[in-house]
Enzyme design. Structure first.
Site, short mmCIF file in Angstrom:
data_model
loop_
_atom_site.label_atom_id
_atom_site.label_comp_id
_atom_site.label_asym_id
_atom_site.label_seq_id
_atom_site.Cartn_x
_atom_site.Cartn_y
_atom_site.Cartn_z
N ASP A 70 0.16 7.63 -3.25
CA ASP A 70 -0.78 6.94 -4.30
C ASP A 70 -2.26 6.94 -3.86
OD1 ASP A 70 -0.22 5.22 -2.28
OD2 ASP A 70 0.92 3.90 -3.08
N ASN A 139 7.23 -7.42 -2.10
CA ASN A 139 8.10 -7.73 -3.33
C ASN A 139 8.96 -6.36 -3.47
OD1 ASN A 139 6.44 -5.40 -4.18
ND2 ASN A 139 5.54 -6.49 -5.84
N HIS A 141 8.00 -3.07 -3.48
CA HIS A 141 7.59 -1.69 -3.93
C HIS A 141 7.36 -0.68 -2.83
CE1 HIS A 141 3.19 -3.14 -3.23
NE2 HIS A 141 3.40 -2.42 -2.44
N GLU A 146 6.45 -0.69 -8.79
CA GLU A 146 6.58 -2.04 -8.67
C GLU A 146 8.00 -2.51 -9.16
OE1 GLU A 146 4.43 -3.87 -7.17
OE2 GLU A 146 2.59 -2.99 -7.53
#
Ligand code: F6R
Length: 244
Positions: A70, A139, A141, A146
């Site tokens: 990314d 979280n 991801h 996400e």
């Protein structure tokens, strides 16, 4: 643990990094000119430092093709907060991997959608990834996929969640300076890698690692989809592995 998972819980960050570097190095020794997927963030820095130390002694990292998960969007390559800058600093330059052998989605692309389509084509043209290194967000991801009610298969542009903007603000002058979007490999792009090497370090990752490996498979925990992959190696330190 599921049969497709191999789990290493090491004493501390150093030992996690050494274990991960050894696993990666042995993959590269078997396939020195393969394509490999890299992650940024705090977690793999120690592993990259180990690889730099091992380079030349026991194996050669200069013939691989690199693909990163990314990149922020928009961001300039030369911005010290860009993932391009990070990879050049921690891995590509120190091991002598030519930049022409590296691929990171461009945070400066005029047409980000075309950039995404092109990125998956490049991975395919390279014969797919032998191994994808992953960190995990608190979280759940992976990459910038996400938690959400839907996930995307291909490389795509994504708005960053508030929690990710807050978590990543530590690397920027202020929270306002964090780019609001990113380009990320999608779940298919990640899951097509022949092997996944997932790293996690610190207390803050303990809960989510438990959910990712033992919890239900849900788009609300993107890393839980890794349970569907046939060859996942997980390396944690004691803190991140304490609930596994
Ligand atoms: C980085 C990436 C992210 C990180 C994750 C964990 O390329 O894709 O998913 O792996 O945010 O970041 P750290 O390692 O900083 O805790």
């Amino acid at each position: 643990v599921l049969k497709n998972f191999t789990l290493f819980i090491e004493k501390d960050y150093n030992e996690m990094s050494q274990r991960a570097a050894n696993i990666f190095a042995s993959a590269v020794s078997k396939n020195p000119s393969g394509a490999y997927g890299f992650a940024t963030g705090s977690t793999p820095i120690g592993m990259y430092e180990e690889l730099v130390k091992m380079q030349n002694k026991s194996f050669d990292l200069t013939k691989i093709t690199a693909f990163n998960l990314d990149e922020y969007y928009p961001i300039n390559q030369h911005d010290p907060q860009s993932y391009f800058f990070f990879m050049k600093k921690y891995l590509f330059d120190p091991v002598g991997l030519p930049i022409s052998s590296t691929n990171i989605p461009s945070g400066a692309a005029n047409d980000p959608v075309a950039e995404c389509v092109n990125y998956d084509k490049k991975i395919e043209a390279a014969g797919g990834l032998c191994m994808q290194i992953l960190g995990i967000g608190a979280n759940g991801h992976i990459g910038f996929n996400e938690p959400a009610s839907e996930l995307f298969a291909s490389t795509h542009c994504v708005p960053l969640s508030e929690s990710t903007i807050t978590a990543n603000a530590r690397n920027f002058a202020s929270q306002e300076d964090v780019p609001r979007s990113a380009i990320t490999m999608g779940m298919h792009s990640i899951m097509m890698a022949k092997q996944i090497l997932l790293l996690a370090s610190g207390d803050g990752k303990a809960e989510i690692m438990k959910k990712a490996i033992y919890g239900p498979i849900t788009t609300e925990v993107p890393a839980s989809l890794l349970q569907l992959h046939h060859n996942v190696t997980v390396v944690t330190d004691a803190a991140a592995g304490k609930l596994l």
